[in-house]
Design a protein around this motif. Structure first.
Motif, mmCIF file in Angstrom:
data_model
loop_
_atom_site.group_PDB
_atom_site.id
_atom_site.type_symbol
_atom_site.label_atom_id
_atom_site.label_comp_id
_atom_site.label_asym_id
_atom_site.label_seq_id
_atom_site.Cartn_x
_atom_site.Cartn_y
_atom_site.Cartn_z
ATOM 1 N N GLY A 358 11.925 -65.051 -33.279
ATOM 2 C CA GLY A 358 11.587 -65.572 -34.598
ATOM 3 C C GLY A 358 10.128 -65.545 -34.971
ATOM 4 N N GLY A 359 9.223 -65.196 -34.076
ATOM 5 C CA GLY A 359 7.806 -65.158 -34.419
ATOM 6 C C GLY A 359 7.137 -66.507 -34.478
ATOM 7 N N ALA A 360 7.806 -67.561 -34.030
ATOM 8 C CA ALA A 360 7.233 -68.901 -34.056
ATOM 9 C C ALA A 360 6.314 -69.098 -32.864
ATOM 10 N N PRO A 361 5.467 -70.147 -32.869
ATOM 11 C CA PRO A 361 4.633 -70.427 -31.690
ATOM 12 C C PRO A 361 5.473 -70.664 -30.452
ATOM 13 N N GLY A 362 4.858 -70.482 -29.285
ATOM 14 C CA GLY A 362 5.569 -70.644 -28.024
ATOM 15 C C GLY A 362 5.928 -72.091 -27.753
ATOM 16 N N LEU A 363 6.836 -72.276 -26.783
ATOM 17 C CA LEU A 363 7.306 -73.618 -26.437
ATOM 18 C C LEU A 363 6.425 -74.298 -25.404
ATOM 19 N N GLY A 364 5.414 -73.611 -24.900
ATOM 20 C CA GLY A 364 4.523 -74.232 -23.928
ATOM 21 C C GLY A 364 4.287 -73.330 -22.740
ATOM 22 N N ALA A 365 3.382 -73.773 -21.868
ATOM 23 C CA ALA A 365 2.999 -72.960 -20.717
ATOM 24 C C ALA A 365 3.984 -73.035 -19.574
ATOM 25 N N VAL A 366 4.880 -74.013 -19.599
ATOM 26 C CA VAL A 366 5.837 -74.212 -18.508
ATOM 27 C C VAL A 366 7.202 -73.710 -18.943
ATOM 28 N N THR A 367 7.849 -72.982 -18.057
ATOM 29 C CA THR A 367 9.203 -72.505 -18.312
ATOM 30 C C THR A 367 10.069 -72.823 -17.105
ATOM 31 N N VAL A 368 11.307 -72.399 -17.156
ATOM 32 C CA VAL A 368 12.267 -72.659 -16.083
ATOM 33 C C VAL A 368 12.661 -71.328 -15.451
ATOM 34 N N ALA A 369 12.609 -71.278 -14.133
ATOM 35 C CA ALA A 369 13.010 -70.086 -13.398
ATOM 36 C C ALA A 369 14.182 -70.422 -12.491
ATOM 37 N N GLU A 370 14.928 -69.391 -12.148
ATOM 38 C CA GLU A 370 16.108 -69.569 -11.310
ATOM 39 C C GLU A 370 15.833 -68.977 -9.928
ATOM 40 N N THR A 371 16.038 -69.779 -8.886
ATOM 41 C CA THR A 371 15.833 -69.301 -7.524
ATOM 42 C C THR A 371 17.000 -68.411 -7.100
ATOM 43 N N GLU A 372 16.891 -67.809 -5.907
ATOM 44 C CA GLU A 372 17.937 -66.918 -5.432
ATOM 45 C C GLU A 372 19.274 -67.618 -5.239
#
Length: 841
Positions: A358-372
């Motif tokens: 959508g071209g909106a600003p980002g949600l922040g510097a932290v995201t969620v990752a999935e481990t193996e």
């Protein structure tokens, strides 16, 4: 197009309650694989499905003359499949929706059109809620018949089946007609067990209307537009008539999106690969035909990775340059009905690995990752890491601020020493710190899920009831203050923002600002900057909190118009699923004064009174009602089908049932554990206000082994299951549901459910000491030794205390007889004084 091959692997994935093996790129998360599986209609070999779809698109393009020869067609098919499989490109399904309606704000009928849109939305919402509630109530009618054991005709007769009568009355109150209730009863008698109602009406989730104006709308139409946008989310407010017309023509286009982050940043940006990907996406959209839209996803992250602030002139110029480059490639490749655009498409974003479109600003510097092993954990986003590197900032320092240090060694307020002072050993501290990377709050790491329950019980004194409480806060229970918990949580888990990081300059902090920190203004400015280089005018899409008002939507409309944004769509979040209104308890109406026995003179003929229907709505408190620490109840021992069962009850001070415990012997560990946890579930329900009647109606007549004759209970002599026996006993004892009893003879059981043995005194005919019914330990000796319960005059139906008897004031015996005009105790010989006689009389 130069594309690095994706490494494909087989991976297990749980779908529809079963584990399936999916062939997919190894770098994809489970959520991304799920999205592509839905796109491939469940086919587990995703590479084959993707290249087969690429072949279909190539055939459509060949039919439209998009390729010069067979080699060009084969190259397109290969490049399109590779771009989809490597995550550079994602396509939506072809859209054949009609163009959107447009109403001008100056049209006299605009207000009525917006009002009709609101009415349609309310009708759909009411129909959904009513259909769900009626289905639930009519299913309860069927269940009341299906669970009944006995004569089928009696079970289907509300006069003979009280549970059916209550269910039918509840269904009628919810709005079900009597014919519908009768249909449910008839179907249950014929053997059907499910009342299934399908909702065939539209959900109304998309955009239905564009309200176009020249600049900011004014007056009543502005208020109506704001209210409609706030309530329905189905209207776009356009601030330019020509742009609104182009939006209406595009309607709901077939969409494609490219992930900008895949092509690199700055001097390492792969221009050739980007141009090839735009060309491939343009040809794929041209083959689909009809209105189409091509977007560039992850623009905010792409700016952050280059160290450019979203809300800066440099950031807007960089975004405009990349969109202008893509626009020129689209124009050279094919003539489209539509073209380059900015749009919000969560499905495409999920296929691209979470890159927003959508071209909106980002949600922040932290995201969620999935481990193996499939565990989700908080990490710094790739864009943040690259931006820190470009700006020369230590990533470890930023990680400590954003994600915390994941240990409590030097945490303020709650460090190792503070935990050890409360009995923690190195083992428990290590378990807590191992859970910190996966915890959203410090209380999630310091919880019974991470610490051995035996340690909590033996060292901290946590009771079984507290362990079963999902809201147990161990940190507060150990005596830590909210300030100490907050400081330690920030140290261990981070603050989630670099807005106040002391090691960054103000310009550097601006690079990592999130949408919440920036507000809507920079978003509107970015849309205004991109509008001249887009084929379809951009729509700024904003989501308001669920508890906002139309005034908030009105303010956003005004701000967007002043910022030069071509159009805006406002939606409101869904309210929380557990939302319950905190309604005040209204006082009872005062009783009307009694009329005088003497008739009052009538001055004039009064009109006949009008019938008035008064409906009283009672809201049950949804908070948990705690039992007293020292509580009363009883223990009933019995055997169902030869299997011994002990039922323990706990009561509130007013005698209302608040908890049960079920103990069984000589059963398997699994069955005993299930019964124990079932009793905990019933107890929590009772403490949250679920009526005991609901549990009794739900579990009486349930059928499973063990079942059969019941011994040791004077009222229940047979049961179809353990649960049937338990809730018969509770219904009889606490609800006076005598229809659940199936015993022969009068009530003559002692406290353990045994009848009086031959030669023993009958409890129903002789006075009994209070210690037979009241626990001396519970009363702590407060019950006098000479307190007795008098015999019941009416057997089971009479109850104690219904016959008159004289009790000696000296010895407490009931052997007081009247001799002449005096009362004399035959046990101690004391004669009552005249004053006593008067009081006794």
């Amino acid at each position: 197009m130069r594309t690095e091959p994706a490494r494909i692997e087989r991976r297990p994935l749980e779908r529809a309650g079963a584990v399936v093996e999916v062939l997919a790129p190894s770098s994809w998360t489970d959520a991304r694989v799920e999205a592509w599986l839905d796109w491939a209609q469940g086919e587990t070999d995703l590479p084959s499905a993707i290249f087969r779809r690429a072949e279909i698109i190539a055939e459509l393009g060949e039919a439209q003359g998009l390729f010069a020869d067979a080699a060009a067609r084969a190259g397109f098919r290969r490049d399109l499949g590779a771009a989809l499989l490597t995550g550079k490109l994602a396509l939506s399904e072809p859209s054949f929706a009609r163009p959107l309606r447009v109403v001008e704000a100056t049209d006299p009928a605009a207000g009525a059109t917006l009002g009709q849109l609101r009415a349609e939305r309310r009708g759909r919402a009411a129909a959904r809620a009513s259909a769900h509630e009626l289905s639930r109530r009519l299913q309860a009618v069927m269940d009341a018949i299906l669970r009944c054991e006995g004569d089928p005709a009696t079970c289907a007769d509300p006069a003979g089946n009280p549970g059916l009568a209550r269910a039918a009355e509840a269904a009628r109150t919810a709005g079900a007609s009597d014919p519908m209730i009768l249909d449910a009863m008839t179907l249950a008698r014929t053997g059907e067990n499910l009342w299934d109602a399908q909702l065939l009406f539209e959900t109304g989730e998309g955009v239905d209307l564009i309200c176009a104006a020249r600049g900011e709308p004014q007056g009543a139409i502005a208020d109506a537009l704001a209210a409609t946008a706030w309530e329905t989310g189905a209207v776009i407010a356009g601030f330019d008539l020509e742009a609104s017309g182009r939006l209406a023509e595009a309607g709901r286009p077939t969409r494609a999106a490219l992930d900008l982050m895949v092509f690199g940043i700055g001097e390492t940006f792969d221009t050739e690969s980007f141009e090839d990907a735009v060309r491939i996406a343009t040809l794929a959209l041209a083959a689909a035909g009809g209105p189409v839209a091509l977007g560039l996803a992850g623009m905010a992250d792409w700016l952050t990775a280059q160290g450019l602030a979203y809300d800066s002139l440099q950031g807007r110029r960089a975004a405009r340059r990349i969109f202008l480059q893509a626009h020129e490639i689209v124009a050279r490749t094919a003539k489209l009905q539509g073209g380059l655009a900015v749009f919000d498409d969560p499905d495409l974003a999920l296929k691209l690995g979470g890159a927003p479109t959508g071209g909106a600003p980002g949600l922040g510097a932290v995201t969620v990752a999935e481990t193996e092993d499939g565990v989700l954990t908080r990490v710094l986003s790739e864009a943040t890491l690259q931006g820190l590197k470009v700006l020369g900032i230590d990533a470890a320092e930023a990680r400590a601020v954003l994600l915390g240090r994941h240990d409590l060694a030097e945490a303020p307020g709650i460090d190792h020493a503070a935990l050890q002072a409360r009995g923690f050993t190195e083992h428990e501290i290590a378990a807590v710190e191992a859970a910190l990377p996966f915890a959203a709050r410090l209380a999630d790491a310091v919880s019974p899920q991470t610490i051995d329950p035996g340690f909590l019980s033996d060292v901290l004194g946590v009771t079984d009831a507290e362990l079963a409480d999902p809201d147990l806060d161990l940190l507060s229970r150990m005596g830590f203050t909210p300030q100490q918990i907050g400081a330690a949580e920030t140290y261990a888990l981070g603050g989630g923002s670099l807005a106040e990081a002391a090691f960054l300059t103000p310009d550097q902090r601006a690079v990592f600002q999130s949408a919440d920190e920036l507000g809507p203004g920079p978003y509107f400015a970015m849309m205004a900057a991109l509008a001249p280089v887009l084929d379809i005018p951009p729509v700024a899409e904003l989501e308001l909190e669920w508890d906002t008002s139309p005034l908030d939507a009105r303010a956003l409309l005004a701000e967007a118009a002043r910022a030069g944004a071509p159009a805006i769509r406002i939606r409101r979040m869904e309210p929380p699923a557990h939302l319950v209104l905190d309604l005040p308890r209204l006082p009872e109406a005062a009783p009307r004064p009694l009329r005088s026995a003497e008739p009052e003179p009538i001055a004039a003929a009064a009109p006949p009174p009008k019938e008035r229907i008064v409906e009283r709505i009672v809201e049950r408190d949804r908070t948990r009602r705690k039992l007293p620490d020292r509580r009363k109840g009883y223990i009933q021992k019995a055997a169902v089908g030869g299997h011994k069962v002990y039922l323990h009850t706990g009561e509130y001070d007013d005698g209302e049932l608040g908890e049960i415990f079920i103990d069984m012997h000589k059963e398997g560990a699994a069955f005993r554990s299930l019964m124990n946890n079932f009793a905990i579930g019933i107890s929590i329900g009772l403490q949250y206000g679920v009526p005991l009647e609901e549990f009794v109606d739900a579990f009486v007549f349930t059928r499973f082994e063990p079942a059969g004759p019941v011994t040791g209970n004077d009222q229940v002599k047979s049961a179809t299951s353990i649960l049937d026996y338990i809730f018969r006993e509770l219904g009889i004892s606490y609800l006076d549901r005598q229809e659940l009893a199936n015993a022969d003879g009068e009530l003559n059981a002692d406290g353990l459910g045994r009848g009086a043995a031959e030669g023993e005194p009958d409890l129903t005919t002789d006075p009994q000491p209070a210690s037979h019914f009241i626990s001396r330990g519970f009363s702590r000796g407060a019950t006098p030794d000479n307190l007795v319960f008098l015999p019941s005059a009416g057997g089971r139906g009479g109850g104690f205390g219904r016959v008159e008897a004289d009790v000696c004031a000296a010895c407490g015996d009931v052997a007081v007889v009247r001799k002449g005009a005096s009362l004399i105790c035959e046990t101690c010989g004391v004669r009552a004084s005249p004053k006593d006689e008067d009081r006794a009389g």
